[in-house]
Scaffold this active site. Sequence first.
Site: not given
Length: 242
Positions: A10, A150, A154, A183
């Site tokens: 995906r 997160y 990252k 995005i």
Amino acid sequence: MTALVSGGSRGIGRAVVLRLAQDGHDVAFCYRSDQDAAERLVKEAAEYGTQVVATRCDVADADDVRDWYARTEAELGAVDAVVTSAGITRDRPLVLMPEDDWNQVLRTNLDGVYHVCRAAAFSMSKRRRGAIVNLSSVAGVYGNTGQANYAASKAGIIGFTKSLAREAGPRGVRANVVAPGLIETDMVGDMTEAARERQLKNVALGRLGRPEEVADLVAFLLSERAAYITGAVLEIHGGGTF
Ligand code: NDP
């Protein structure tokens, strides 16, 4: 070229699989649970005439990744290019963040990259050839409210990749980071409308990015056109300020 893409079923990973297949490469990709999406992608990519193979593999599980990598090399030959796109969010302010949300995000996003890249670095170093692109995020560069877990994962990917670039460069292997802004994928679909609008106000181009636009950058970094680029962090966010 044979490429391996984690989280390819995906979003950005899916666009990368299609881009690479369209460019004439064989691609092995993995997913965690959405078998229908994986099967749809294999069918869609078939029009390009290369081999595109889907495997269920949890990147947080070291044994799963080891098996997937070995099976890919047995089926498609040595892997020349690796993209790690598997990632999850579990957003919450830090004071409300349960340990499980912290652990799940770190295990998937950071341990997952370690598992895939360790397998790749070993095999690519032996062959003195290979290119790796790890997906980070602007959250990993600038931080983000509600994303301590997160952002930590990252940011970890950035330090990890810069170190890998130094270790593997002398052996002909390149490693780079792509750090996208907003995005248009299911991951952003999880955001509230208000949060999305707030974030878009800070984007110079005034729109979300498309997965295909990130995939083009990834494909460039994997190609010989990027032969002198390693250890770099390329941000792609439409002129966002964060
Ligand atoms: P999506 O949620 O659209 O897709 C995630 C993909 O990762 C799916 O294929 C999913 O498979 C797979 N995946 C999730 N967990 C695992 C796991 N444990 N093992 C194997 N595969 C897994 O995400 P995006 O395409 O939006 O994001 C891709 C990458 O880009 C991520 O690393 C993300 O952090 C990063 N990114 C995304 C941004 C965005 O705005 N979208 C911005 C910045 C960075 P399944 O469906 O089977 O679970």
